[in-house]
Design a protein around this motif. Structure first.
Motif, PDB file in Angstrom:
ATOM      1  N   MET A   1     -31.373 -14.284-128.356  1.00 20.31           N
ATOM      2  CA  MET A   1     -31.230 -15.502-127.597  1.00 20.31           C
ATOM      3  C   MET A   1     -30.685 -15.178-126.210  1.00 20.31           C
ATOM      4  N   LYS A   2     -31.336 -15.669-125.189  1.00 17.53           N
ATOM      5  CA  LYS A   2     -30.863 -15.454-123.824  1.00 17.53           C
ATOM      6  C   LYS A   2     -30.047 -16.663-123.383  1.00 17.53           C
ATOM      7  N   THR A   3     -28.832 -16.376-122.927  1.00 19.65           N
ATOM      8  CA  THR A   3     -27.930 -17.431-122.485  1.00 19.65           C
ATOM      9  C   THR A   3     -27.628 -17.239-121.007  1.00 19.65           C
ATOM     10  N   VAL A   4     -27.631 -18.329-120.283  1.00 21.59           N
ATOM     11  CA  VAL A   4     -27.289 -18.284-118.869  1.00 21.59           C
ATOM     12  C   VAL A   4     -26.246 -19.357-118.579  1.00 21.59           C
ATOM     13  N   LEU A   5     -25.319 -19.007-117.708  1.00 23.12           N
ATOM     14  CA  LEU A   5     -24.299 -19.942-117.255  1.00 23.12           C
ATOM     15  C   LEU A   5     -24.686 -20.384-115.857  1.00 23.12           C
ATOM     16  N   ILE A   6     -24.764 -21.684-115.653  1.00 20.66           N
ATOM     17  CA  ILE A   6     -25.005 -22.185-114.297  1.00 20.66           C
ATOM     18  C   ILE A   6     -23.804 -23.021-113.882  1.00 20.66           C
ATOM     19  N   CYS A   7     -23.395 -22.827-112.639  1.00 22.31           N
ATOM     20  CA  CYS A   7     -22.233 -23.535-112.141  1.00 22.31           C
ATOM     21  C   CYS A   7     -22.514 -24.017-110.729  1.00 22.31           C
ATOM     22  N   ASP A   8     -22.549 -25.323-110.571  1.00 21.30           N
ATOM     23  CA  ASP A   8     -22.764 -25.945-109.268  1.00 21.30           C
ATOM     24  C   ASP A   8     -22.065 -27.290-109.320  1.00 21.30           C
ATOM     25  N   ASP A   9     -21.422 -27.668-108.237  1.00 21.06           N
ATOM     26  CA  ASP A   9     -20.705 -28.939-108.242  1.00 21.06           C
ATOM     27  C   ASP A   9     -21.637 -30.137-108.051  1.00 21.06           C
ATOM     28  N   GLU A  10     -22.921 -29.900-107.853  1.00 25.88           N
ATOM     29  CA  GLU A  10     -23.899 -30.984-107.709  1.00 25.88           C
ATOM     30  C   GLU A  10     -24.712 -31.107-109.006  1.00 25.88           C
ATOM     31  N   PRO A  11     -24.520 -32.196-109.752  1.00 25.53           N
ATOM     32  CA  PRO A  11     -25.219 -32.373-111.032  1.00 25.53           C
ATOM     33  C   PRO A  11     -26.754 -32.298-110.925  1.00 25.53           C
ATOM     34  N   LEU A  12     -27.324 -32.801-109.843  1.00 23.67           N
ATOM     35  CA  LEU A  12     -28.788 -32.759-109.684  1.00 23.67           C
ATOM     36  C   LEU A  12     -29.296 -31.321-109.565  1.00 23.67           C
ATOM     37  N   ILE A  13     -28.540 -30.484-108.863  1.00 20.43           N
ATOM     38  CA  ILE A  13     -28.907 -29.060-108.736  1.00 20.43           C
ATOM     39  C   ILE A  13     -28.847 -28.411-110.110  1.00 20.43           C
ATOM     40  N   ARG A  14     -27.772 -28.674-110.856  1.00 22.31           N
ATOM     41  CA  ARG A  14     -27.644 -28.105-112.205  1.00 22.31           C
ATOM     42  C   ARG A  14     -28.804 -28.530-113.093  1.00 22.31           C
ATOM     43  N   MET A  15     -29.159 -29.811-113.038  1.00 18.87           N
ATOM     44  CA  MET A  15     -30.239 -30.327-113.873  1.00 18.87           C
ATOM     45  C   MET A  15     -31.566 -29.649-113.519  1.00 18.87           C
ATOM     46  N   SER A  16     -31.847 -29.509-112.244  1.00 18.55           N
ATOM     47  CA  SER A  16     -33.085 -28.868-111.794  1.00 18.55           C
ATOM     48  C   SER A  16     -33.113 -27.394-112.187  1.00 18.55           C
ATOM     49  N   LEU A  17     -32.007 -26.705-111.973  1.00 17.81           N
ATOM     50  CA  LEU A  17     -31.905 -25.290-112.303  1.00 17.81           C
ATOM     51  C   LEU A  17     -32.018 -25.076-113.813  1.00 17.81           C
ATOM     52  N   LYS A  18     -31.387 -25.954-114.577  1.00 16.68           N
ATOM     53  CA  LYS A  18     -31.459 -25.853-116.033  1.00 16.68           C
ATOM     54  C   LYS A  18     -32.905 -25.963-116.503  1.00 16.68           C
ATOM     55  N   ALA A  19     -33.646 -26.910-115.959  1.00 12.64           N
ATOM     56  CA  ALA A  19     -35.049 -27.089-116.339  1.00 12.64           C
ATOM     57  C   ALA A  19     -35.857 -25.835-116.008  1.00 12.64           C
ATOM     58  N   MET A  20     -35.633 -25.260-114.820  1.00 13.52           N
ATOM     59  CA  MET A  20     -36.350 -24.037-114.426  1.00 13.52           C
ATOM     60  C   MET A  20     -36.032 -22.887-115.373  1.00 13.52           C
ATOM     61  N   LEU A  21     -34.750 -22.723-115.688  1.00  9.46           N
ATOM     62  CA  LEU A  21     -34.327 -21.616-116.548  1.00  9.46           C
ATOM     63  C   LEU A  21     -34.870 -21.762-117.968  1.00  9.46           C
ATOM     64  N   MET A  22     -34.903 -22.981-118.462  1.00  8.94           N
ATOM     65  CA  MET A  22     -35.447 -23.198-119.808  1.00  8.94           C
ATOM     66  C   MET A  22     -36.956 -22.919-119.808  1.00  8.94           C
ATOM     67  N   ASP A  23     -37.644 -23.271-118.724  1.00  8.12           N
ATOM     68  CA  ASP A  23     -39.066 -22.945-118.596  1.00  8.12           C
ATOM     69  C   ASP A  23     -39.287 -21.435-118.594  1.00  8.12           C
ATOM     70  N   LEU A  24     -38.293 -20.684-118.104  1.00 11.56           N
ATOM     71  CA  LEU A  24     -38.403 -19.229-118.019  1.00 11.56           C
ATOM     72  C   LEU A  24     -37.985 -18.530-119.316  1.00 11.56           C
ATOM     73  N   GLY A  25     -37.585 -19.311-120.316  1.00 12.12           N
ATOM     74  CA  GLY A  25     -37.295 -18.701-121.605  1.00 12.12           C
ATOM     75  C   GLY A  25     -35.826 -18.598-121.962  1.00 12.12           C
ATOM     76  N   PHE A  26     -34.937 -19.077-121.104  1.00 12.47           N
ATOM     77  CA  PHE A  26     -33.525 -19.083-121.470  1.00 12.47           C
ATOM     78  C   PHE A  26     -33.333 -20.193-122.484  1.00 12.47           C
ATOM     79  N   GLU A  27     -32.776 -19.829-123.632  1.00 10.13           N
ATOM     80  CA  GLU A  27     -32.662 -20.775-124.734  1.00 10.13           C
ATOM     81  C   GLU A  27     -31.380 -21.582-124.686  1.00 10.13           C
TER      82      GLU A  27
END
Length: 187
Positions: A1-27
């Motif tokens: 399982m690949k895990t990534v930590l994302i940290c940004d004080d802007e919730p919209l950036i986190r949401m967008s980045l999370k979607a991209m990372l999940m598309d790339l296979g981060f579970e």
């Protein structure tokens, strides 16, 4: 399982980045909004990599990255709204794997992740090789010193002293370094 930590004080950036990372296979994508939380979350969950915003409340991304890198050997990428030389210099000195600018595009993220993961693996391999070489050099120094002690005390040639140490190592089923340590302790 690949895990990534994302940290940004802007919730919209986190949401967008999370979607991209999940598309790339981060579970598993862990999220937080400040640097202090990023450090705490990283230490508690041991992610495979981290993506941190540079400018965050409580603790900035570069400081958080330094703290994380003290304990974890993971690639850390930084996000920023604008590039400046001072920030880039601080990032480079902190061992940051990649520097990305906002707005982040998926086609920029993919190669950055691949390079960051490969680079981190190469650096860790080199560190292991350096440690192995340091140990080999230290062993050789001790063996040479012990060999010199045998040559002096027993009036042996260099080759004979080395063979005597080898024989002792084989007879006692010990490493040459262990035999050398024993010879030096017996001085």
């Amino acid at each position: 399982m690949k895990t990534v930590l994302i940290c940004d004080d802007e919730p919209l950036i986190r949401m967008s980045l999370k979607a991209m990372l999940m598309d790339l296979g981060f579970e598993d994508v862990l999220e937080c909004g400040d640097g202090k939380s990023a450090v705490e979350m990283a230490m508690a969950s041991f992610p495979d990599m981290a993506v941190l915003d540079v400018a965050m409340p409580i603790m900035d991304g570069i400081t958080a990255a330094k703290e994380i890198k003290k304990k974890l050997k993971i690639p850390i990428m930084l996000l920023t709204n604008c590039y400046d030389a001072q920030t880039a210099k601080r990032a480079a000195e902190s061992g940051i794997a990649a520097f990305l600018t906002k707005p982040l595009r998926e086609q920029d993220l993919i190669p950055a992740i691949e390079i960051a993961l490969a680079h981190t693996e190469q650096v860790e391999d080199l560190k292991e090789k350096i440690e192995d070489l340091k140990e080999t050099i230290e062993n050789r120094k001790v063996i040479e010193k012990a060999k010199g002690t045998l040559m002096e005390k027993q009036r042996l040639s260099e080759a004979d002293a080395y063979r005597a140490m080898q024989k002792l190592a084989m007879d006692k089923r010990k490493s040459l370094r262990q035999v050398a340590d024993g010879i030096l302790k017996g001085c």
